[in-house]
Design an enzyme around this catalytic site. Structure first.
Site, short mmCIF file in Angstrom:
data_model
loop_
_atom_site.label_atom_id
_atom_site.label_comp_id
_atom_site.label_asym_id
_atom_site.label_seq_id
_atom_site.Cartn_x
_atom_site.Cartn_y
_atom_site.Cartn_z
CB SER A 35 9.22 66.13 103.30
OG SER A 35 9.79 65.80 104.38
CD GLU A 62 -10.21 71.30 106.20
OE1 GLU A 62 -8.79 71.65 106.04
OE2 GLU A 62 -10.18 69.85 104.84
CB CYS A 68 -10.13 42.14 111.09
SG CYS A 68 -10.92 43.29 112.14
CB CYS A 83 -11.42 47.78 117.32
SG CYS A 83 -9.73 46.97 116.28
NE ARG A 99 6.33 63.72 98.78
CZ ARG A 99 6.16 62.69 98.27
NH1 ARG A 99 5.68 62.52 97.33
NH2 ARG A 99 6.87 61.08 99.10
CG HIS A 104 12.14 64.27 108.47
ND1 HIS A 104 13.00 63.74 107.49
CD2 HIS A 104 11.16 64.33 108.26
CE1 HIS A 104 11.66 62.64 106.57
NE2 HIS A 104 10.57 63.65 106.95
CB CYS A 143 -14.38 46.98 115.41
SG CYS A 143 -13.22 47.68 113.87
CB CYS A 171 -7.27 44.21 115.38
SG CYS A 171 -8.48 42.42 114.40
CB ILE A 200 3.69 73.13 104.26
CG1 ILE A 200 3.28 74.36 104.60
CG2 ILE A 200 4.77 71.83 105.45
CD1 ILE A 200 5.18 75.63 105.08
#
Lengths: 419, 123, 566
Positions: free
Chosen positions: C425, C114, C524, C487, C398, C132, C529, C489, C423
């Site tokens: 959607s 990757e 925020c 954090c 995409r 989907h 954080c 929030c 690949i």
């Protein structure tokens, strides 16, 4: 195990919470002060600049010094202090409120008769003002940049653009310059600056940092780290004007584009909120529309001067300590549309014995203006101002004694030009 | 004609200084302190400095400080440079002197936070 | 007239001799030069013929513009030189990671390459997280085949991997009253397509989704629509693959391949040359580049940008499920991206996406016109959408082929290559099914036996804020860091942030932590954080704060100590 009981719980130990807890304790209440950080003082810990306490102490103190004036009084009281403790839930009970706390020691509950929300505020983000481009690093709100600089001792930038002429942005313009960074300029979308005049003078003019109005940042560029921003002129509706774009190279965009009261707890218990202040609706005793729930400081509405935040906290703490559950009836405060807001929004009629302190902000810049307050058409208060600016909050005291205010009374605040 | 903003109190009065018969005449100040400020500002502007100094302590890498009083505005850059050399290695209290009579200005630089001291107390 | 002759006649009329088509090795190539990218895409779309040709390769040049090359990792070294994994999976998105995990059901030695510093950095981390039902898919499409199977597998996969998932259902709404009798019979169509569907009257819609526009006259409800966190699922797949023995090589880009006699002999990366027996192309927008390197170039990718908007949890009351309205769905050219409104698995409202053709494969910029267009369009469905509730927005790109379908096949010319390409959607929904099939294909090719040691279960990072009180309390007593909220929030504790960096997939960036435990995803947006998370990373990785990065590349947060840097 028995659940601890308190008379008053104060959530937040910034200037509002510190003042509230001390005044509640002063009234003889058994107080719990909760703070989610490791240390007390809230945002004041990182506000190392001076100018705090001119009204309250007649001295020009830095933020930490101002906080210390309150913190050093705490050991003289019996206030219970819990730091690194977070409020996760509040539930109404028959005998008050149950507050669930998270800390290193686990999950605990306490029961309190009343509590004071002193949670402060947060900063408006780049996304909320429509800054577009790639989400690169180097985009900071001014408070966050201040934290890196003043608490962690790190340089968040070497060359930056500041968007927004709010006080935090102006203070950071000076701070970063003193630490050797280059501040290209302060850009303000409105036609006039937002911050206090004295900050524009001593933070920008002192250092030859230019202030540009009716301009905004529309795009950011940068793959990993910010490398440039695009600045555009804006029209009177603050819409960018096509064709006026300029690219400015920089490694940070620092945003000072507004503060928003932090009210997730208030909303979770269903407090009616004022859309204009973004804080809860309160009466003249800092009590929200839910009995036993008080609010003060920046969580109630964004202040400019910490001295008034302390005043607000003191009033809330005192009211919370004296709180006895009983039915309230209200007269609503009405305003004409020349105000951003007026706080408190409601008058609790049976409690109108003492003068009421009102805080307000004018919607627009005005000169030679008179504030008139009427009750059912009768003028009950007036004050003349040579100048009113939205960024500068005003404060008045009105005594309603002997005025026979009822729930049907029309109490109205209005601003009008004077010849 | 010169325009300046008074920084003494939150009012931030905009003061105008007009030259009249070889002397400055001021208007716009709402109090006497503002007048004093305006006079000083045009002859020998003074400022307080607030900044931080480095410490050896990991839990508080920088300590906030300020000048105890005002110094000549033009001394700001050199005072800042001088303070950048300071390294706090003791857990001092709020108000304690960090640098006395900085660069001969007659003004001390003092600590404005008590945080170092209170960590010591906790231990 | 032959197809090619007729096509060339048409291309001639449209583009005046600048574009022509030719057949090569069973593939249809279109070549030439045009001045607008939209024209190049259009030329490709009208030329496609799936019956006659293996695939369409669009080599039309864009005048005066150099297509930006793939961005490479910051460094190069020799750490992988000479390695010979049995299978090299190229791409660490949901497709690559799910394939790697499925491969470990067999005794196969797997390496994932990757090029970014984390998994799910491209499309897999930039979509709406929808599972989907297959509303717009047609029989004969691989999309439909894999979507239907994947949808049915989703619950099991998410349970195994410890990833939250819910079938919330989707309402497809219609505005015109006269259409009602027609819509009422459409569930029969979908039944024939194996997609459960139910006609919903205006009154019933009001009960189930009370805050939608009053202009909606009726709807069709698809109960098999669901919501998941797509990058959370990708990370979970990657962690499970790694704990079962797959080697995940981040910051590793494929630069070239040595191909001889229809076989890939070696793959050159920025970390050295590796010698896999089998290569799997799951490289997303770069899958065409990989195909070209592998001498197996029979398709082209025309990237399509889409932006999504996240609204505050306060706005989440507006939509409880997934809602889109016809009239806002763009039924053009085989893709239906007019977007909709999703109540996400995390409790936010997600609005979008849009769809804009682009040749910039890694341009993740957001633009104000996207935000305006999307909100104006979706306000037809939910009139209460208020732009002041927007907390963030993001863009993904995409990987669409001209056939607008998946490519799941062995190489057409190169033997030891499997493509999981093109690949788009419903890629997230289809992933479990695609991965299972490709793993089987690979296992057959290699003659690999089953791996009895394979453990499909992944224990997720604990989330104390979602736990019952006693469980949360016990967790904190085990490790007090789970009681320190960093954090506020999203109520994320220090313990979770630390745990995010101690998993089988490495994580050492602020955004990596954010994607795993949500610190910084609240109102925020990391204002409070951010510095705390950066400090925790610095402490965990034993690096100075100035070395902590937001993401990839040079995304440092600070420059160093403030009395020393300048």
């Amino acid at each position: 195990m028995k659940v601890p009981h308190f008379d008053v719980t104060v959530i937040g130990s910034g200037p509002a919470g510190l003042a509230a807890s001390l005044s509640a304790a002063n009234e003889g209440a058994f107080v719990l002060l909760i703070e989610r950080e490791a240390r007390l003082g809230g945002i004041l810990k990182q506000c190392i600049h001076d100018g705090f306490g001119l009204i309250r102490f007649g001295e020009k103190l830095s933020g930490p010094e101002y906080a210390q004036r309150f913190i050093e009084q705490l050991p003289k009281t019996s206030i219970t202090i819990e730091t690194l403790t977070f409020v996760t839930k509040i539930n109404r009970q028959a005998d008050g409120f149950m507050i669930t706390l998270v800390s290193k020691d686990g999950i605990r509950e306490i029961i309190t008769e009343s509590f004071v929300l002193a949670c402060g505020c947060r900063e408006r983000t780049s996304r909320q003002i429509g800054v577009h481009g790639r989400h690169c690093s180097g985009i900071f709100t001014a408070g966050t940049a201040q934290y890196y600089t003043n608490v962690l001792g790190k340089m968040p930038t070497k060359r930056c653009v500041i968007l927004g002429s709010g006080d935090i942005g102006l203070i950071m313009a000076r701070r970063l310059t003193l630490e050797g960074a280059q501040v290209v300029g302060v850009y303000e979308a409105k036609p006039t600056a937002s911050g206090l005049m004295r900050n524009i003078y001593q933070c920008l003019e002192d250092f030859d940092i230019p202030l540009y109005t009716s301009k905004t940042v529309t795009r950011v560029f940068g793959e990993g780290r910010l490398s440039a921003v695009e600045v555009s002129d804006v029209d009177e509706y603050m819409i960018p004007i096509p064709g006026t774009e300029k690219i400015i190279e920089c490694d940070a965009l620092i945003l000072s584009v507004g503060l928003i009261p932090e009210n997730e707890l208030a909303e979770s218990i269903g407090l009616p909120m004022d859309n204009r202040t973004k804080g809860p609706v309160t009466d003249q005793n800092s009590m929200s529309m839910v009995d036993g729930v008080f609010c003060c400081g920046n969580a109630l509405h964004v202040n400019d001067l910490v001295d008034y935040v302390s005043e607000s906290g003191e009033a809330a703490g005192r009211s919370a300590a004296r709180y006895l559950p009983k039915k309230r009836t209200f007269a609503e405060i009405q305003t004409d549309d020349s105000f951003l807001y007026v706080v408190p929004q409601m008058l609790s009629i049976t409690e109108l014995k003492a003068p009421v302190t009102f805080y307000f902000r004018s919607k627009a810049e005005r000169v030679k203006t008179r504030l008139t307050v009427t009750a059912d058409g009768r003028e009950i208060y007036k004050k003349a101002y040579s100048q009113l600016r939205p960024p500068e909050m005003e404060r008045v005291e009105i005594d309603f004694k002997d005025m026979r205010i009822t729930t049907d009374s029309h109490i109205c605040f209005a601003l009008a030009e004077v010849d | 004609m010169k325009e300046l903003t008074c920084i003494v109190c939150p009012n931030g009065c905009r003061i105008v200084a007009q030259m009249q018969d070889g002397q400055y005449v001021f208007s716009g100040n709402r109090c006497a302190r503002g007048l004093d400020f305006a006079v000083t500002e045009l002859t020998a502007p003074m400022r307080s400095i607030t900044t931080t100094v480095r410490t050896v302590f990991q839990e508080m890498p920088v300590l906030p400080v300020r000048t105890k009083g005002e110094v000549p505005k033009e001394m700001i850059p050199e005072i800042i440079r001088e303070l950048a050399k300071v390294l706090i290695s003791e857990k001092i209290s709020i108000g304690e002197t960090v640098a006395a009579d900085i660069l001969g200005s007659g003004v001390d630089v003092i600590a404005t936070s008590n945080q170092l001291k209170s960590t010591e107390e906790k231990e | 007239m032959s197809y090619i002759a007729a096509l060339n006649k048409r291309l001639n009329i449209l583009y005046g001799g600048k574009v022509f088509a030719a057949e090569e090795n069973g593939c249809l190539f279109i070549k030439g030069e045009l001045s607008q990218w939209q024209e190049i895409v259009h030329a490709g779309l009208i030329s496609v013929n799936r019956k006659k040709y293996i695939g369409l390769v669009n080599e039309i040049r864009l005048s005066g513009v150099e297509i930006p090359p793939m961005k490479l990792p910051e460094f190069a070294d020799n750490t992988l030189e000479g390695k010979s994994p049995e299978v090299l999976v190229i791409g660490g998105g949901i497709i690559g990671c799910s394939i790697a995990r499925e491969l470990k059901r067999y005794k196969i030695d797997v390496m994932i390459a990757e090029k970014e510093h984390d998994v799910a950095m491209h499309a897999s981390g930039r979509n709406d997280g929808m599972v989907h039902p297959g509303v717009d898919l047609r029989k004969g499409q691989l999309k439909k085949k894999y979507n239907d199977i994947g949808n049915r597998m989703f619950s099991t996969v998410c349970t195994e991997l410890g990833v939250p998932f819910r079938y919330v259902g989707q309402y497809l709404c219609f505005m015109k009253d006269w259409i009602r009798p027609l819509i009422a019979v459409t569930p029969l169509y979908w039944k024939a397509m194996n997609v459960p569907a139910e006609y919903v009257s205006r009154r019933n819609l009001n009960k189930r989704e009370p805050n939608l526009s009053s202009r909606i006259s009726c709807a069709v409800f698809f109960p098999t629509a669901g919501v998941v966190c797509p990058y959370g699922l990708t990370i979970a797949y990657a962690e499970n693959a790694a704990s079962n023995g797959a080697i995940l090589c981040l910051d590793t880009a494929v630069l070239d391949m040595e191909v001889e006699n229809g076989k890939i002999l070696s793959v050159l990366t920025n970390r050295g040359r590796v010698y896999p027996k089998l290569v799997i192309n799951a490289a997303g927008v770069f899958s065409e580049d990989i195909a070209r390197m592998a001498h197996d170039h029979f398709f082209s990718i025309h990237p399509r940008r889409g932006t999504n908007i996240i609204f505050d949890k306060k706005a989440a009351y507006q939509v409880r499920t997934i809602v889109s309205s016809l009239g806002t769905i763009d039924k053009k050219a085989g893709h239906t991206k007019g977007g909709g409104i999703v109540s996400t698995i995390d409790g936010n409202l997600l609005v979008g996406p849009d769809a804009i053709e682009t040749y910039e494969r890694e341009n993740f910029e957001t633009r104000p016109d996207s935000i305006n267009n999307i909100t104006v369009k979706q306000r037809h469905t939910s009139p209460k959408l208020d732009n002041r509730d927007i907390i963030t927005y993001f863009t993904g790109v995409r990987a669409a082929t001209y056939e607008e379908d998946f490519i799941i096949t062995f190489g057409k010319f190169t033997a030891n290559l499997i493509h999981a390409a093109g690949i788009q959607s419903p890629g997230v929904t289809a992933a479990p099914a695609i991965a299972a099939d490709i793993a089987k294909m690979a296992a057959n090719y290699l003659g690999a036996a089953e791996n009895e040691q394979f453990d499909p279960i992944r224990i997720p990072i604990p989330q104390p804020s979602g736990m019952p009180q006693e469980q949360r309390d016990a967790l904190i007593r085990q490790d007090e860091n789970f009681g320190v909220i960093v954090c506020r929030c999203e109520e994320v504790s220090r313990g979770e942030i630390q745990e995010a960096m101690r998993r089988t997939v490495s994580c050492d960036t602020v955004d990596g932590v954010k994607r795993r435990v949500r610190a910084g995803m609240g109102r925020c947006q990391g204002g409070f954080c951010g510095p705390l998370v950066a400090q925790i990373i610095a402490c965990e990785k034993n690096i100075p704060l100035e070395k902590v990065r937001k993401n990839n590349y040079d995304s440092n947060i600070v420059f160093g100590d403030n009395k020393e840097v300048i």
